[in-house]
Design a protein around this motif. Structure first.
Motif, PDB file in Angstrom:
ATOM      1  N   PRO A  22      14.190  33.880  -0.585  1.00 32.10           N
ATOM      2  CA  PRO A  22      14.403  33.915   0.876  1.00 32.10           C
ATOM      3  C   PRO A  22      13.780  32.753   1.666  1.00 32.10           C
ATOM      4  O   PRO A  22      14.326  32.351   2.678  1.00 32.10           O
ATOM      5  CB  PRO A  22      13.775  35.252   1.294  1.00 32.10           C
ATOM      6  CG  PRO A  22      13.896  36.090   0.072  1.00 32.10           C
ATOM      7  CD  PRO A  22      13.708  35.152  -1.085  1.00 32.10           C
ATOM      8  N   TYR A  23      12.641  32.221   1.221  1.00 32.63           N
ATOM      9  CA  TYR A  23      11.972  31.175   2.004  1.00 32.63           C
ATOM     10  C   TYR A  23      11.762  29.889   1.214  1.00 32.63           C
ATOM     11  O   TYR A  23      10.906  29.099   1.560  1.00 32.63           O
ATOM     12  CB  TYR A  23      10.634  31.701   2.540  1.00 32.63           C
ATOM     13  CG  TYR A  23      10.840  32.858   3.471  1.00 32.63           C
ATOM     14  CD1 TYR A  23      11.226  32.651   4.786  1.00 32.63           C
ATOM     15  CD2 TYR A  23      10.690  34.159   3.017  1.00 32.63           C
ATOM     16  CE1 TYR A  23      11.441  33.713   5.646  1.00 32.63           C
ATOM     17  CE2 TYR A  23      10.897  35.233   3.875  1.00 32.63           C
ATOM     18  CZ  TYR A  23      11.279  35.009   5.176  1.00 32.63           C
ATOM     19  OH  TYR A  23      11.500  36.060   6.023  1.00 32.63           O
ATOM     20  N   GLY A  24      12.530  29.691   0.148  1.00 27.79           N
ATOM     21  CA  GLY A  24      12.358  28.469  -0.629  1.00 27.79           C
ATOM     22  C   GLY A  24      12.987  28.569  -2.007  1.00 27.79           C
ATOM     23  O   GLY A  24      14.096  29.074  -2.152  1.00 27.79           O
ATOM     24  N   VAL A  43       6.477  27.885  -7.176  1.00 27.96           N
ATOM     25  CA  VAL A  43       7.188  28.319  -5.981  1.00 27.96           C
ATOM     26  C   VAL A  43       7.039  27.240  -4.919  1.00 27.96           C
ATOM     27  O   VAL A  43       5.945  26.727  -4.692  1.00 27.96           O
ATOM     28  CB  VAL A  43       6.603  29.658  -5.463  1.00 27.96           C
ATOM     29  CG1 VAL A  43       7.341  30.123  -4.234  1.00 27.96           C
ATOM     30  CG2 VAL A  43       6.650  30.707  -6.558  1.00 27.96           C
ATOM     31  N   THR A  44       8.147  26.888  -4.282  1.00 30.30           N
ATOM     32  CA  THR A  44       8.133  25.970  -3.150  1.00 30.30           C
ATOM     33  C   THR A  44       8.664  26.752  -1.958  1.00 30.30           C
ATOM     34  O   THR A  44       9.821  27.162  -1.955  1.00 30.30           O
ATOM     35  CB  THR A  44       9.006  24.736  -3.426  1.00 30.30           C
ATOM     36  OG1 THR A  44       8.564  24.123  -4.642  1.00 30.30           O
ATOM     37  CG2 THR A  44       8.917  23.737  -2.293  1.00 30.30           C
ATOM     38  N   VAL A  45       7.776  27.009  -0.990  1.00 33.17           N
ATOM     39  CA  VAL A  45       8.141  27.898   0.114  1.00 33.17           C
ATOM     40  C   VAL A  45       7.636  27.388   1.457  1.00 33.17           C
ATOM     41  O   VAL A  45       6.661  26.651   1.530  1.00 33.17           O
ATOM     42  CB  VAL A  45       7.588  29.330  -0.091  1.00 33.17           C
ATOM     43  CG1 VAL A  45       8.185  29.990  -1.306  1.00 33.17           C
ATOM     44  CG2 VAL A  45       6.081  29.334  -0.158  1.00 33.17           C
ATOM     45  N   ALA A  96       3.466  27.763   5.248  1.00 30.56           N
ATOM     46  CA  ALA A  96       3.275  26.315   5.271  1.00 30.56           C
ATOM     47  C   ALA A  96       3.041  25.856   6.704  1.00 30.56           C
ATOM     48  O   ALA A  96       3.424  26.529   7.671  1.00 30.56           O
ATOM     49  CB  ALA A  96       4.499  25.613   4.693  1.00 30.56           C
ATOM     50  N   ALA A  97       2.429  24.696   6.842  1.00 30.18           N
ATOM     51  CA  ALA A  97       2.276  24.069   8.158  1.00 30.18           C
ATOM     52  C   ALA A  97       3.672  23.857   8.745  1.00 30.18           C
ATOM     53  O   ALA A  97       4.652  23.704   8.007  1.00 30.18           O
ATOM     54  CB  ALA A  97       1.531  22.752   8.019  1.00 30.18           C
TER      55      ALA A  97
END
Length: 107
Positions: A22-24, A43-45, A96-97
């Motif tokens: 859902p986010y990445g 994971v990349t999110v 994340a920023a």
């Protein structure tokens, strides 16, 4: 010598399918149960919603990006090289920023 029925596993990240979440994205290099070993996921999110795992602890190692992680009611900054240990049952979420992504190895 210790006898075991487990088999050695060698996996490569660059040969692991990149799956949308859902986010990445997530790369499930090793998933729990394979050889009786823990998950090894990259994971990349941009954001991960608050959740918990009753049956296992997690360890996050931040590869890249900046952001925050909320553990129960405490918020902590995340930078590359940070290690986060999350006990089973501990609620957690990360973000994340603005405009960025976090790349995390989860064990």
């Amino acid at each position: 010598m210790h006898k075991t029925d487990k088999k050695a596993i060698v996996r490569y990240r660059d040969k692991t399918e990149n799956i949308a979440c859902p986010y990445g994205q997530v790369e499930r290099i090793v998933t729990g149960g394979e050889g009786g070993i823990a998950n090894v996921h990259v994971v990349t999110v941009s954001e991960g919603k608050k959740h918990y795992h009753n049956s296992y602890d997690e360890v996050y190692y931040i590869l890249s990006g900046k952001g925050t992680i909320n553990l129960a009611q405490e918020t902590h900054s995340l930078l590359p090289g940070a290690v986060v240990i999350i006990p089973a049952g501990g609620s957690h979420s990360l973000k994340a920023a603005p405009g960025g992504k976090l790349e995390v190895i989860i064990f």
